[in-house]
Design an enzyme around this catalytic site. Structure first.
Site, mmCIF file in Angstrom:
data_model
loop_
_atom_site.group_PDB
_atom_site.id
_atom_site.type_symbol
_atom_site.label_atom_id
_atom_site.label_comp_id
_atom_site.label_asym_id
_atom_site.label_seq_id
_atom_site.Cartn_x
_atom_site.Cartn_y
_atom_site.Cartn_z
ATOM 1 N N TRP A 346 5.067 79.783 26.567
ATOM 2 C CA TRP A 346 5.139 80.807 25.515
ATOM 3 C C TRP A 346 5.995 80.343 24.348
ATOM 4 C CZ3 TRP A 346 9.186 85.217 25.882
ATOM 5 C CH2 TRP A 346 10.407 84.722 26.341
ATOM 6 N N ASP A 347 6.352 79.049 24.331
ATOM 7 C CA ASP A 347 7.312 78.569 23.331
ATOM 8 C C ASP A 347 6.805 78.689 21.905
ATOM 9 O OD1 ASP A 347 9.587 76.799 25.053
ATOM 10 O OD2 ASP A 347 7.677 77.158 26.023
ATOM 11 N N GLU A 483 13.190 85.260 34.556
ATOM 12 C CA GLU A 483 12.742 84.257 35.525
ATOM 13 C C GLU A 483 13.597 84.164 36.785
ATOM 14 O OE1 GLU A 483 12.273 80.525 33.416
ATOM 15 O OE2 GLU A 483 10.184 81.027 32.992
ATOM 16 N N LYS A 594 18.856 84.515 33.957
ATOM 17 C CA LYS A 594 18.801 83.148 33.470
ATOM 18 C C LYS A 594 18.924 83.105 31.951
ATOM 19 C CE LYS A 594 15.640 79.176 33.237
ATOM 20 N NZ LYS A 594 14.311 78.660 33.623
ATOM 21 N N GLN A 595 18.212 84.022 31.296
ATOM 22 C CA GLN A 595 18.148 84.005 29.838
ATOM 23 C C GLN A 595 17.864 85.416 29.341
ATOM 24 O OE1 GLN A 595 14.677 81.865 28.349
ATOM 25 N NE2 GLN A 595 13.614 82.227 30.274
#
Length: 700
Positions: A346-347, A483, A594-595
């Protein structure tokens, strides 16, 4: 400091992988890591070359199970060029004492220069200067020059130039148990000063043809052809102080290319017709100059400017105007290494907002990649019992789900189930990118055509994924951007319910589909669908606890992690998931991310946009709740992804400017300083690089 030059002095084996990734040269069609041309893959050097969209699929045995993986192929190494003094060894890592070493990337001109002085075991000192380019003018050409000066010796100087098809995909340590022999040698030729190598990928059967023309004035020539290898040896007599320059011009074609009869003939013709290095360099610099005029981002600090130049440089090398005619997505790690197997995630969600206003032909091409894979996404949705198009979390050649069934934890040495294919929000990223491109171009024909088709098919999928429960639309069994959470600690089945990011962005999507219908009409859309889309803009479910948005339903019941204890014990806890799994635990038990997950909503929608959607859904929402939500997740995120610092820096710059600086510094340094401890050597983080450039664009 020159902000256009990235210079490394001295040879450092521990940092060579990072340097190779950061000094990669590419043109969108292919890219080559900044490895020394005399090197081969040896644990320190890794001279990989990758062609956009060139994938191959192999089956490996993992933990007793057959596992199929598709990889971006490491194609034959065109770089190989070395020398030796009469009676000595061919120069290679470890064969001579390095007296001086300098490696310089010129981002303005797109060239790589290497200067070194070496002393061989016989005491002979030789000075070497190399220049390299991968043409931004002609996407099929690359060139390398080497000037050699014997400082204190006379005699025969031998030059060896080669094309090496014996390479494998072995650039990521944790993948080395997997099958990586993707290339099948077909033939090699040497005639009239040109060497040629033809290989084919093992299962996708893509032919890859290289041709090289090596020139050395006054030299004697001898060719060497072996299976998967073609060499061109030259010998010339020299005296101390003489300058000897050798040029290597290379052409690369594949059977996927247009307007060719076959790849081998195309490569041969191109390399014969190509000019010398100086001619190619002039055209190459001109092409880069045109790009920089459209994409340069400025900063006041020289060191920051250098990093911005580097990150935009690598973005343009992966997503150059040359991809406008290619069928290729945006690999998360660029064309710079083999991490994530070269897959598309998805970057582009972080890349397209930066590129669309500057180079819309590139963003249109990236969206074409998704559109061409709509049939596969429709089939995936239908096979799972849904409507519309269900895009895969990891995509490669044909758009099927490429997420591996297992992933490896190097800390515990165990192979574990990989459930990240449940990140259905990748479809929301596709839709967001469609709208970003439209907003940048105001191209209603795009919206009425394939762009609108993408938007509508993603909306149909999320409409069918949601179920109406007690007057609210719920989405169950998914994963969010975090994630670390792929399920509930007491549930056997994976997946989370009502991930806030997924649900809010679904409400956003339905608004945009209705906007599109208002702009270009509703051909093929029934009244019932429009009613459902409208209802979902008003009644999506979002959970809250303690006055903040809950990352997902049930989040409030998770345990708090003892952050101080883990930081004291492990120091760097960015990969908390690996730490916990090695301890026999799981992040599913904890309020630890995680983010950015919930904070992604602030990043994409802004405070006003998020407020509009939440209040439109009928929820109480105000500035205090927004601040509390940001603070809450700020304390519970370990930033195990390079994207996290980018998102936090952007969000805090708007809400609490004083708190954004540490995240901005981390975002800037993630790749250039390899803050993720070795991951940059496996390929740069393209989304984070584009995100950093976007942050500075917003500042100016």
């Amino acid at each position: 400091m020159n902000p256009w030059l990235l210079t490394y002095d001295g040879f450092d084996p521990a940092r060579e992988g990072v340097r190779e990734a950061l000094t990669t040269l590419g043109n969108g069609y292919f890219a080559t890591r900044g490895a020394a041309p005399e090197s081969q893959a040896d644990g320190v050097h890794y001279p990989g070359t990758y062609v956009a969209g060139c994938y191959d699929r192999l089956v490996s045995q993992v933990a007793g199970h057959p596992v199929e993986n598709e990889d971006l192929v490491n194609v034959p190494n065109w770089l190989f060029l070395t020398f030796r003094a009469e009676g000595g060894d061919w120069f290679a890592p470890g064969t001579a004492e390095i007296l001086t070493y300098r490696h310089t990337l010129d981002m303005r001109q797109g060239t790589l220069t290497r200067f070194l002085r070496i002393r061989d075991p016989q005491g002979r000192v030789t000075r070497v200067e190399q220049h390299r380019l991968v043409s931004m003018d002609d996407p099929h050409l690359a060139a390398l020059t080497m000037t050699i000066v014997p400082e204190n010796w006379d005699g025969a100087l031998e030059i060896r130039s080669a094309l090496d098809g014996r390479v494998t995909n072995a650039g990521v340590a944790r993948y080395r148990e997997l099958e990586g022999r993707h290339l099948v040698p077909i033939c090699g030729h040497a005639a009239h000063g040109v060497i040629e190598l033809l290989t084919r990928t093992a299962t996708s059967r893509v032919e890859i043809a290289l041709a090289a023309r090596t020139t050395l004035a006054g030299g004697r020539c001898r060719a060497d052809v072996e299976e998967g290898w073609v060499g061109d040896d030259r010998t010339v007599e020299v005296k101390a102080g003489d300058e000897v320059t050798v040029e290597k011009i290379v052409a690369l074609y594949t059977s996927r290319d247009r307007a060719i009869s076959e790849s081998e003939a195309a490569a041969r013709s191109a390399v014969v017709r190509a000019g010398g290095f100086a001619t190619l360099l002039k055209r190459h610099i001109r092409a880069w100059d045109r790009l920089w005029r459209r994409a340069h981002v400025t900063a006041q600090d020289t060191e920051v400017q250098q990093i911005l130049n580097l990150y935009v440089f690598h973005l343009l090398q992966t997503a150059s105007p040359h991809i406008a005619e290619l069928d290729t997505g945006l690999p998360a790690r660029g064309l710079h290494g083999e991490a994530y197997r070269g897959h598309v995630f998805w970057d582009d969600l972080f890349v397209i907002p930066f590129l669309a206003p500057r180079l819309p032909e590139i963003t249109r091409a990236l969206l074409r990649y998704r559109w061409r894979r709509l049939p596969e996404a429709r089939w995936a949705a239908r096979a799972a019992g849904y409507a519309g198009a269900m895009f895969p979390w990891q995509s490669g050649s044909d758009g099927r789900e490429e997420t591996p069934r297992l992933h490896f934890n190097p800390r515990s040495g165990r192979w574990l189930p990989d459930r990240s294919h449940l990140q259905r929000h990748v479809g929301l990223a596709v839709a967001f990118n469609v709208w970003q491109h439209y907003q940048a171009t105001k191209d209603t024909a795009f919206l009425a055509g394939f762009g609108g088709e993408l938007l509508l098919e993603v909306a149909r999928f999320f409409a069918s994924l949601a179920t109406c429960e007690k007057g609210r639309y719920a989405i169950r069994g998914v994963m969010g951007p975090d994630e670390y959470h792929d399920g509930y600690p007491d549930h056997a089945e994976p997946g989370l319910d009502n991930n806030a990011y997924t649900n809010v962005m679904t409400a956003w999507l339905m608004r945009r589909v209705l906007d599109m219908i208002g702009l270009v009409g509703a051909e093929g859309v029934g009244e019932q669908e429009i009613e459902l889309f409208t209802a979902m803009t008003r009644r999506m479910r979002v959970d809250f606890h303690e006055g903040v948005i809950s990352q997902f339903e049930g989040y409030a019941g998770l345990e708090e992690l003892d952050w101080a204890a883990y930081r004291k014990k492990y120091g760097d806890i960015r990969r908390l998931d690996r730490i916990l799994e090695a301890e026999g635990d799981t992040p599913n038990r904890y309020k630890a991310s995680k983010q950015a997950d919930v904070l992604m909503l602030f990043h994409l929608l802004g405070e006003e946009g998020l407020d509009e959607i939440l209040t439109g859904l009928g929820y109480e929402w105000n500035a205090t709740m927004a601040k509390d939500t940001v603070d809450y997740y700020l304390a519970r995120t370990c930033h195990g992804s390079t994207l996290s610092a980018v998102v936090h820096a952007g969000v805090l710059a708007r809400l609490r400017p004083g708190a954004s600086h540490p995240f901005l510094v981390e975002a800037l340094n993630n790749d250039v300083r390899d803050l993720q401890a070795g991951t940059t050597s496996e390929g740069i983080h393209l989304g984070a690089m584009a995100g950093v450039a976007g942050l500075f664009e917003a500042k100016t």
